[in-house]
Enzyme design. Structure first.
Site, PDB file in Angstrom:
ATOM      1  N   PRO A   9       0.797  -1.227   0.000  1.00 18.37           N
ATOM      2  CG  PRO A   9      -0.087  -1.077   2.151  1.00 18.37           C
ATOM      3  CD  PRO A   9       0.571  -2.040   1.196  1.00 18.37           C
ATOM      4  CG  ASN A  10      -0.350   4.365   1.224  1.00 15.88           C
ATOM      5  OD1 ASN A  10      -1.282   4.879   0.597  1.00 15.88           O
ATOM      6  ND2 ASN A  10      -0.506   3.872   2.438  1.00 15.88           N
ATOM      7  NE  ARG A  17       4.096   6.718   1.967  1.00  8.20           N
ATOM      8  CZ  ARG A  17       4.219   5.458   2.341  1.00  8.20           C
ATOM      9  NH1 ARG A  17       4.627   4.545   1.475  1.00  8.20           N
ATOM     10  NH2 ARG A  17       3.915   5.086   3.552  1.00  8.20           N
ATOM     11  CE1 TYR A  22       8.808   5.095   3.448  1.00  6.02           C
ATOM     12  CE2 TYR A  22       7.285   6.957   3.369  1.00  6.02           C
ATOM     13  CZ  TYR A  22       7.721   5.794   3.960  1.00  6.02           C
ATOM     14  OH  TYR A  22       7.085   5.306   5.072  1.00  6.02           O
ATOM     15  CG  ASN A  73       8.325  -1.798   0.461  1.00  5.54           C
ATOM     16  OD1 ASN A  73       7.772  -1.974   1.548  1.00  5.54           O
ATOM     17  ND2 ASN A  73       8.912  -0.660   0.131  1.00  5.54           N
ATOM     18  CB  ALA A  76       1.298   0.300   6.417  1.00  8.12           C
ATOM     19  CG  HIS A  79       4.797  -2.126  10.380  1.00  8.01           C
ATOM     20  ND1 HIS A  79       6.114  -2.495  10.497  1.00  8.01           N
ATOM     21  CD2 HIS A  79       4.775  -1.111   9.458  1.00  8.01           C
ATOM     22  CE1 HIS A  79       6.860  -1.725   9.709  1.00  8.01           C
ATOM     23  NE2 HIS A  79       6.066  -0.886   9.060  1.00  8.01           N
ATOM     24  CG  ASP A  86      -0.755 -17.188   7.912  1.00  5.74           C
ATOM     25  OD1 ASP A  86       0.325 -17.354   8.519  1.00  5.74           O
ATOM     26  OD2 ASP A  86      -1.858 -17.138   8.495  1.00  5.74           O
ATOM     27  CD  GLU A  97      10.175  -7.500   5.956  1.00  4.23           C
ATOM     28  OE1 GLU A  97      10.240  -8.654   6.430  1.00  4.23           O
ATOM     29  OE2 GLU A  97       9.934  -6.489   6.641  1.00  4.23           O
ATOM     30  CG  HIS A  99      10.906  -2.209   4.852  1.00  5.74           C
ATOM     31  ND1 HIS A  99       9.545  -2.157   4.717  1.00  5.74           N
ATOM     32  CD2 HIS A  99      11.185  -3.379   5.464  1.00  5.74           C
ATOM     33  CE1 HIS A  99       9.014  -3.245   5.247  1.00  5.74           C
ATOM     34  NE2 HIS A  99       9.988  -4.008   5.704  1.00  5.74           N
ATOM     35  CB  SER A 101      12.276   4.384   5.546  1.00  7.13           C
ATOM     36  OG  SER A 101      11.286   3.470   5.999  1.00  7.13           O
ATOM     37  NE  ARG A 106       9.947   6.095   8.997  1.00 10.89           N
ATOM     38  CZ  ARG A 106       8.977   5.910   8.083  1.00 10.89           C
ATOM     39  NH1 ARG A 106       9.068   4.886   7.221  1.00 10.89           N
ATOM     40  NH2 ARG A 106       7.957   6.729   8.020  1.00 10.89           N
ATOM     41  NE  ARG A 110       6.664   4.410  10.078  1.00  7.38           N
ATOM     42  CZ  ARG A 110       5.580   4.534   9.302  1.00  7.38           C
ATOM     43  NH1 ARG A 110       5.228   3.561   8.492  1.00  7.38           N
ATOM     44  NH2 ARG A 110       4.850   5.634   9.322  1.00  7.38           N
TER      45      ARG A 110
HETATM   46  C1  DQA Z   1       8.073   1.125   4.052  1.00  2.37           C
HETATM   47  C2  DQA Z   1       8.092   1.293   5.572  1.00  2.37           C
HETATM   48  C3  DQA Z   1       6.707   1.087   6.160  1.00  2.37           C
HETATM   49  O1  DQA Z   1       6.753   1.275   7.577  1.00  2.37           O
HETATM   50  C4  DQA Z   1       5.731   2.072   5.571  1.00  2.37           C
HETATM   51  O2  DQA Z   1       4.441   1.825   6.075  1.00  2.37           O
HETATM   52  C5  DQA Z   1       5.733   2.064   4.087  1.00  2.37           C
HETATM   53  C6  DQA Z   1       7.026   2.016   3.399  1.00  2.37           C
HETATM   54  C7  DQA Z   1       9.437   1.478   3.421  1.00  2.37           C
HETATM   55  O3  DQA Z   1       9.645   1.087   2.265  1.00  2.37           O
HETATM   56  O4  DQA Z   1      10.265   2.133   4.048  1.00  2.37           O
HETATM   57  O5  DQA Z   1       4.713   2.170   3.433  1.00  2.37           O
HETATM   58  O6  DQA Z   1       7.792  -0.224   3.756  1.00  2.37           O
END
Ligand code: DQA
Length: 144
Positions: A9-10, A17, A22, A73, A76, A79, A86, A97, A99, A101, A106, A110
């Site tokens: 998401p996002n 953003r 990021y 990635n 959110a 978390h 699963d 995995e 990220h 950031s 943070r 997170r």
């Molecule tokens: C993220 C870190 C997550 O905590 C956050 O919710 C994101 C981006 C990152 O790529 O740093 O959406 O996954």
């Protein structure tokens, strides 16, 4: 070798953003860098982004029939989502995995990931390089 790249998401907001957190690359630019590296490593990529947990779960199931591993990635959902954990353990494919950031530095919420414990590896804190390093790690793990 085939790898699925999954953006949670996002992440389609990348570029506009919180660029101080990021970075300024858009998702299309991140995907282009991944595709360039994949070509160099002789890996075929499938790329998917969704803001919806169930769509991500469905995609992992569907893609697992065609790919050897996942680069994800989870945004959110990292978390919060036992369902994603699963799904990834259920399809029996290694995943890395990533990220952008440094999630460990943070907000407290997170710091916990539902996925890290079952991942082949985790890369965080290097911006777009987290994805590229993660892809290299996954390909090495898959024997490429
Ligand atoms: C993220 C870190 C997550 O905590 C956050 O919710 C994101 C981006 C990152 O790529 O740093 O959406 O996954």
């Amino acid at each position: 070798m085939k790898v699925a790249v999954v953006h949670g998401p996002n992440l389609r907001l990348l570029g506009r953003r919180e660029p101080e957190v990021y970075g300024s690359d858009t998702l299309a630019e991140v995907n282009l860098m991944l595709s360039t590296l994949a070509a160099e490593l002789d890996v075929e990529l499938q790329i998917f982004q969704s803001n919806h947990e169930g769509e991500l779960v469905d995609y992992i199931d569907d893609a697992s029939r065609e790919v050897d591993g996942f680069l994800i990635n989870p945004g959110a959902f990292t978390h919060t989502s036992i369902a994603l954990r699963d799904a990834l353990t259920g399809v029996n494919r290694p995943f890395v995995e990533v990220h952008l950031s440094n999630t460990a530095g943070r907000e407290r919420f997170r710091r916990h990931s539902y996925l890290s414990g079952v991942a082949a590896g985790v890369v965080y804190g290097f911006g777009v390089q987290s994805y590229l390093l993660g892809l290299r790690g996954l390909v090495a793990r898959l024997g490429g």
